[in-house]
Structures are given as C-alpha cells and as structure tokens.
Design a protein around this motif. Structure first.
Motif, PDB file in Angstrom:
ATOM      1  N   PHE A  31      26.653  31.411  35.676  1.00  0.00           N
ATOM      2  CA  PHE A  31      27.750  30.617  36.218  1.00  0.00           C
ATOM      3  C   PHE A  31      28.747  31.539  36.906  1.00  0.00           C
ATOM      4  O   PHE A  31      28.733  32.750  36.707  1.00  0.00           O
ATOM      5  CB  PHE A  31      28.442  29.803  35.120  1.00  0.00           C
ATOM      6  CG  PHE A  31      29.018  30.642  34.003  1.00  0.00           C
ATOM      7  CD1 PHE A  31      30.268  31.232  34.107  1.00  0.00           C
ATOM      8  CD2 PHE A  31      28.299  30.831  32.827  1.00  0.00           C
ATOM      9  CE1 PHE A  31      30.795  31.994  33.079  1.00  0.00           C
ATOM     10  CE2 PHE A  31      28.818  31.595  31.781  1.00  0.00           C
ATOM     11  CZ  PHE A  31      30.074  32.175  31.919  1.00  0.00           C
ATOM     12  N   ILE A  32      29.608  30.943  37.717  1.00  0.00           N
ATOM     13  CA  ILE A  32      30.643  31.695  38.412  1.00  0.00           C
ATOM     14  C   ILE A  32      31.994  31.077  38.081  1.00  0.00           C
ATOM     15  O   ILE A  32      32.142  29.852  38.043  1.00  0.00           O
ATOM     16  CB  ILE A  32      30.393  31.705  39.938  1.00  0.00           C
ATOM     17  CG1 ILE A  32      31.413  32.613  40.635  1.00  0.00           C
ATOM     18  CG2 ILE A  32      30.421  30.303  40.513  1.00  0.00           C
ATOM     19  CD1 ILE A  32      31.090  32.882  42.093  1.00  0.00           C
ATOM     20  N   THR A  33      32.972  31.914  37.796  1.00  0.00           N
ATOM     21  CA  THR A  33      34.306  31.440  37.463  1.00  0.00           C
ATOM     22  C   THR A  33      35.228  31.599  38.667  1.00  0.00           C
ATOM     23  O   THR A  33      34.911  32.301  39.634  1.00  0.00           O
ATOM     24  CB  THR A  33      34.878  32.221  36.267  1.00  0.00           C
ATOM     25  OG1 THR A  33      34.970  33.605  36.626  1.00  0.00           O
ATOM     26  CG2 THR A  33      33.981  32.064  35.040  1.00  0.00           C
ATOM     27  N   ALA A  34      36.398  30.973  38.599  1.00  0.00           N
ATOM     28  CA  ALA A  34      37.330  30.983  39.725  1.00  0.00           C
ATOM     29  C   ALA A  34      37.706  32.393  40.182  1.00  0.00           C
ATOM     30  O   ALA A  34      37.768  32.641  41.393  1.00  0.00           O
ATOM     31  CB  ALA A  34      38.575  30.174  39.374  1.00  0.00           C
ATOM     32  N   PRO A  35      37.969  33.356  39.274  1.00  0.00           N
ATOM     33  CA  PRO A  35      38.309  34.700  39.757  1.00  0.00           C
ATOM     34  C   PRO A  35      37.195  35.352  40.568  1.00  0.00           C
ATOM     35  O   PRO A  35      37.473  36.195  41.436  1.00  0.00           O
ATOM     36  CB  PRO A  35      38.567  35.481  38.460  1.00  0.00           C
ATOM     37  CG  PRO A  35      38.909  34.464  37.444  1.00  0.00           C
ATOM     38  CD  PRO A  35      38.093  33.256  37.812  1.00  0.00           C
ATOM     39  N   GLU A  36      35.932  34.972  40.276  1.00  0.00           N
ATOM     40  CA  GLU A  36      34.805  35.545  41.009  1.00  0.00           C
ATOM     41  C   GLU A  36      34.610  34.862  42.363  1.00  0.00           C
ATOM     42  O   GLU A  36      33.962  35.407  43.260  1.00  0.00           O
ATOM     43  CB  GLU A  36      33.518  35.424  40.187  1.00  0.00           C
ATOM     44  CG  GLU A  36      33.610  35.990  38.780  1.00  0.00           C
ATOM     45  CD  GLU A  36      33.758  37.502  38.745  1.00  0.00           C
ATOM     46  OE1 GLU A  36      33.332  38.157  39.720  1.00  0.00           O
ATOM     47  OE2 GLU A  36      34.307  38.013  37.757  1.00  0.00           O
ATOM     48  N   ILE A  37      35.164  33.668  42.514  1.00  0.00           N
ATOM     49  CA  ILE A  37      35.041  32.955  43.785  1.00  0.00           C
ATOM     50  C   ILE A  37      35.936  33.577  44.835  1.00  0.00           C
ATOM     51  O   ILE A  37      35.548  33.747  46.000  1.00  0.00           O
ATOM     52  CB  ILE A  37      35.394  31.463  43.596  1.00  0.00           C
ATOM     53  CG1 ILE A  37      34.301  30.776  42.766  1.00  0.00           C
ATOM     54  CG2 ILE A  37      35.566  30.755  44.932  1.00  0.00           C
ATOM     55  CD1 ILE A  37      34.637  29.354  42.377  1.00  0.00           C
ATOM     56  N   SER A  38      37.161  33.940  44.442  1.00  0.00           N
ATOM     57  CA  SER A  38      38.105  34.502  45.401  1.00  0.00           C
ATOM     58  C   SER A  38      39.180  35.309  44.693  1.00  0.00           C
ATOM     59  O   SER A  38      39.649  34.940  43.612  1.00  0.00           O
ATOM     60  CB  SER A  38      38.766  33.382  46.217  1.00  0.00           C
ATOM     61  OG  SER A  38      39.822  33.892  47.014  1.00  0.00           O
ATOM     62  N   GLN A  39      39.608  36.389  45.350  1.00  0.00           N
ATOM     63  CA  GLN A  39      40.717  37.189  44.841  1.00  0.00           C
ATOM     64  C   GLN A  39      42.004  36.387  44.781  1.00  0.00           C
ATOM     65  O   GLN A  39      42.937  36.734  44.043  1.00  0.00           O
ATOM     66  CB  GLN A  39      40.929  38.403  45.740  1.00  0.00           C
ATOM     67  CG  GLN A  39      41.478  38.060  47.132  1.00  0.00           C
ATOM     68  CD  GLN A  39      41.566  39.246  48.051  1.00  0.00           C
ATOM     69  OE1 GLN A  39      40.535  39.775  48.458  1.00  0.00           O
ATOM     70  NE2 GLN A  39      42.778  39.667  48.384  1.00  0.00           N
ATOM     71  N   MET A  40      42.081  35.290  45.558  1.00  0.00           N
ATOM     72  CA  MET A  40      43.299  34.490  45.611  1.00  0.00           C
ATOM     73  C   MET A  40      43.660  33.924  44.244  1.00  0.00           C
ATOM     74  O   MET A  40      44.842  33.791  43.911  1.00  0.00           O
ATOM     75  CB  MET A  40      43.147  33.346  46.626  1.00  0.00           C
ATOM     76  CG  MET A  40      43.033  33.809  48.067  1.00  0.00           C
ATOM     77  SD  MET A  40      42.933  32.426  49.244  1.00  0.00           S
ATOM     78  CE  MET A  40      41.276  31.801  48.916  1.00  0.00           C
ATOM     79  N   PHE A  41      42.666  33.604  43.444  1.00  0.00           N
ATOM     80  CA  PHE A  41      42.930  33.003  42.138  1.00  0.00           C
ATOM     81  C   PHE A  41      43.712  33.986  41.265  1.00  0.00           C
ATOM     82  O   PHE A  41      44.783  33.655  40.738  1.00  0.00           O
ATOM     83  CB  PHE A  41      41.614  32.616  41.465  1.00  0.00           C
ATOM     84  CG  PHE A  41      41.787  31.875  40.171  1.00  0.00           C
ATOM     85  CD1 PHE A  41      42.015  30.516  40.158  1.00  0.00           C
ATOM     86  CD2 PHE A  41      41.704  32.547  38.957  1.00  0.00           C
ATOM     87  CE1 PHE A  41      42.168  29.819  38.966  1.00  0.00           C
ATOM     88  CE2 PHE A  41      41.855  31.868  37.755  1.00  0.00           C
ATOM     89  CZ  PHE A  41      42.086  30.500  37.767  1.00  0.00           C
ATOM     90  N   GLY A  42      43.210  35.196  41.098  1.00  0.00           N
ATOM     91  CA  GLY A  42      43.908  36.182  40.278  1.00  0.00           C
ATOM     92  C   GLY A  42      45.242  36.589  40.868  1.00  0.00           C
ATOM     93  O   GLY A  42      46.210  36.832  40.129  1.00  0.00           O
ATOM     94  N   GLU A  43      45.320  36.659  42.199  1.00  0.00           N
ATOM     95  CA  GLU A  43      46.590  37.009  42.830  1.00  0.00           C
ATOM     96  C   GLU A  43      47.659  35.958  42.541  1.00  0.00           C
ATOM     97  O   GLU A  43      48.815  36.295  42.239  1.00  0.00           O
ATOM     98  CB  GLU A  43      46.396  37.166  44.332  1.00  0.00           C
ATOM     99  CG  GLU A  43      45.583  38.399  44.724  1.00  0.00           C
ATOM    100  CD  GLU A  43      45.267  38.431  46.204  1.00  0.00           C
ATOM    101  OE1 GLU A  43      44.903  39.511  46.686  1.00  0.00           O
ATOM    102  OE2 GLU A  43      45.385  37.375  46.872  1.00  0.00           O
ATOM    103  N   LEU A  44      47.295  34.695  42.629  1.00  0.00           N
ATOM    104  CA  LEU A  44      48.271  33.642  42.367  1.00  0.00           C
ATOM    105  C   LEU A  44      48.711  33.639  40.905  1.00  0.00           C
ATOM    106  O   LEU A  44      49.880  33.391  40.605  1.00  0.00           O
ATOM    107  CB  LEU A  44      47.694  32.278  42.753  1.00  0.00           C
ATOM    108  CG  LEU A  44      47.504  32.045  44.255  1.00  0.00           C
ATOM    109  CD1 LEU A  44      46.839  30.706  44.499  1.00  0.00           C
ATOM    110  CD2 LEU A  44      48.836  32.125  45.000  1.00  0.00           C
ATOM    111  N   LEU A  45      47.783  33.935  40.009  1.00  0.00           N
ATOM    112  CA  LEU A  45      48.188  34.038  38.608  1.00  0.00           C
ATOM    113  C   LEU A  45      49.065  35.263  38.373  1.00  0.00           C
ATOM    114  O   LEU A  45      49.979  35.240  37.534  1.00  0.00           O
ATOM    115  CB  LEU A  45      46.961  34.052  37.692  1.00  0.00           C
ATOM    116  CG  LEU A  45      46.599  32.672  37.121  1.00  0.00           C
ATOM    117  CD1 LEU A  45      46.254  31.695  38.238  1.00  0.00           C
ATOM    118  CD2 LEU A  45      45.456  32.764  36.130  1.00  0.00           C
TER     119      LEU A  45
END
Length: 357
Positions: A31-45
């Motif tokens: 499976f793939i999680t949101a942080p692996e989909i795009s750097q934007m997820f971790g940056e926004l957090l």
C-alpha cells in the motif's frame, strides 16, 4: 470443530498477524500512504506543527512525536519545511518516533539522516512512553492497524467473533469492554459493532496528558464519524484485497477508525477535541493548492501534471480526501487551531465518561 481448533479472539489474531507482517515484510509493497504520494503532505503537517507550536506559546524545547512513522517520510518532509520557514521551531523540536519494528526504525533513521546536525531522533515502543513536557504528536494511518474486537448484536445482548482456521465463529460475549461504543450505541440486531480498545486507551492517555499541560495531537486515518457500525476488517496482500483470515502474517490487516468513540475517549481523559473533518477539507485549509501551484511553477508539463494529480488524490472527495478523516486533541480552552477553521472544539463533559470509558 476439533479439540485443537481453539477459537482465537479476533483482536489477538489481528495483533499476532500484524506483528508477523511488519517484522518480516515491506508494507509499502502492499500500500501507499499520503506522505509517499507527495512531499506536500508532510510539508503541510510541518506548517501545522509550526503554527500550533506558536499557539502553545513557543515552548522550548518541545517533543515532536510521530506514531506509526512508516519509512519516516512524513517527519523528514515536515522537518525540511520547519528548517526553511520556522527555524526557531525546528531548533526547539526533540523528535521522538513511536515504532516497534527494527526494520522500520532503520528506514526512519535513514530518512532523518539529512537533519543529523540539528536533530537526534529517539525511538520508543508506545505513545505512553513519550517523555513528559509540551508535545505535538502526529499520527497518520496509525490507528487503523491496531487490533479490533467485533461484536454481533443479538436479542439477548452481544456475541463476540473469534477465529478458527480461516473462518469466523461467534459465541456469547463473556468480557465486554467497559464503556466505549458498546455501552452507548444502539445497534440493530444482527449487525457487527467494532471496538478498538488500544485506540481508546491511547486517546484517554492523551486526554489526561493534554488536560494537564501544553500540546496537541493530530490523527489522520480512514474511518467514520458518527454512530456507525458494520464489519470493516480488511486485508491487503501483494497490493490486492485478500481474505483477512487467510495466511496470517502475509497481509496487512486494518479496520476503519471510529472517530466518534476516539473523541469521546479523549474527552473522558479531560482534553478537548476538534473534528473530525475530512482530509480534503483539512489539507485545503492548510494551503495544499497554493503549494501545488508553487511546486509546479517552471516545471515541465509532465511534472506539473504529476503534482496536480497528487494534490487531487490527497483531497478529492471520492479518493483520500473523503475517505480519510482528521481529528485533533488539545488542552481545554484553546480557541483556534489551523486546519479546523469554522470547527468549534468539543469540550470534555461528564457525558463523555461513559462513552469513552
């Protein structure tokens, strides 16, 4: 049923199966999680951490923790953002990772290596083991893998599901959990109600901690918010859905998070809760689309398309944006929280004591 076919309670079966799975397999092959989909997820957090830290009075130092950090991608992206736009917060952070898998701890250490000059991460095995003091906790797709119990409503009360071989068996429940949704939820006869005692324990622990000091906890997971019920246990093996009772240890077992029960348990501990809201609404409020436009600027059409597709995958209502929900926990009295604009916090009340246990 033979004498050797002893029923195993579902939560115990799930705990053993997932322990074997995470110790022997690469979960990100399935499976793939949101942080692996795009750097934007971790940056926004990371941006959420900076704003929340300021709202806490900018305590120095503070514990920046992540529960279930996977490969460490989310924390690495968040730290990179903090180093660039919030250096005081970055310098104040004491990073702690809640992880039991030695294989994943190694991957997380590798991901955080670029921050070695400023950050020395520490690991622990449980949320309860995090050090005292002001804290911001991030948890993305952490609760869904915690073991659940399943109960079936009957005319006489509750039966509980156990596992024999690759099938479910039911028998009258003999040790019902105290409090939680079983005590308050009106479930039709014949329907399944799930409860995740591990998640409720964590919520109550955080509720007590946050009621007594500075901090915030943010949970992002797929689930539901409301008086729901139904069988949500599922398995992924080799990236495809599989029967969850087959070949234990070879598939990732998860269940939907009951955010209503989670919030009640946290408030029973004494903190306030925010949401849940959809992941799409939360990330949009944090500025996902302006960040996507910034990343796509001056890029090739193909890269720009990939950035746009990743943003849509994270926020679209029929994709992760609607399937995943976000809940925060803070001390009572906090009046503003990034990502939850227009969403009033729910204060702890005596009524939550029965709901949350």
């Amino acid at each position: 049923m033979t004498a050797s076919a002893t029923p195993v309670r579902l939560d115990r079966f799930m705990a053993r199966a997932n322990a074997a799975y995470y110790s022997s397999r690469d979960p990100f092959a399935d499976f793939i999680t949101a942080p692996e989909i795009s750097q934007m997820f971790g940056e926004l957090l990371g941006a959420w951490v900076a704003v929340t830290w300021q709202g806490m009075g900018a305590p120095t130092p503070f514990v920046l923790a992540e529960a279930g950090p996977g490969r460490g991608t989310l924390m690495a992206d968040a730290l990179r953002l903090l180093a660039r736009v919030a250096p005081a917060c970055y310098a104040a952070a004491r990073v702690h990772m809640v992880e039991t898998s030695p294989r994943l701890r190694d991957a997380q250490a590798t991901a955080l290596a670029p921050h070695a000059d400023a950050v020395t991460p520490a690991w622990c095995g449980a949320v309860a083991d995090l050090p005292p003091g002001p804290m911001i906790l991030l948890a993305n797709e952490f609760l869904d893998a915690l073991p659940i119990r399943q109960f079936v409503r009957t005319a006489q009360g509750w039966d509980e599901r156990s596992v024999v071989g690759e099938v479910f068996v039911t028998a009258p429940a003999t040790d019902l959990p105290v409090g939680g949704p079983l005590a308050t939820r009106d479930v039709p006869e014949g329907e399944v109600l799930e409860t995740c005692e591990g998640a409720l324990v964590i919520a109550r622990q955080l509720g007590r901690r946050l009621a007594q000091g500075q901090g915030a906890a943010l949970f992002i997971d797929y689930g539901y918010d409301g008086p729901g019920w139904g069988d949500t246990l599922q398995a992924l093996r080799d990236g495809r859905p599989a029967w969850p009772l087959a070949r234990p240890g070879m598939a990732d077992l998860t269940a939907h998070v009951d955010f209503a029960a989670l919030g009640a348990a946290a408030r029973a501990g004494g903190c306030a809760t925010w949401g849940s809201v959809t992941q799409g609404a939360f990330l949009s409020a944090l500025g996902l689309f302006p960040r996507a436009a910034q990343l796509a600027r001056n890029q090739s059409p193909e890269v720009a398309r990939q950035v746009s597709e990743a943003a849509q995958r994270l926020v679209a209502p029929d994709r992760m944006g609607g399937l995943f929900r976000v809940m925060a926990m803070t001390p009572p009295g906090m009046t503003e929280l990034a990502g939850f604009e227009g969403c009033a916090p729910i204060a702890p009340s005596p009524a939550d004591m029965g709901k949350g246990g």
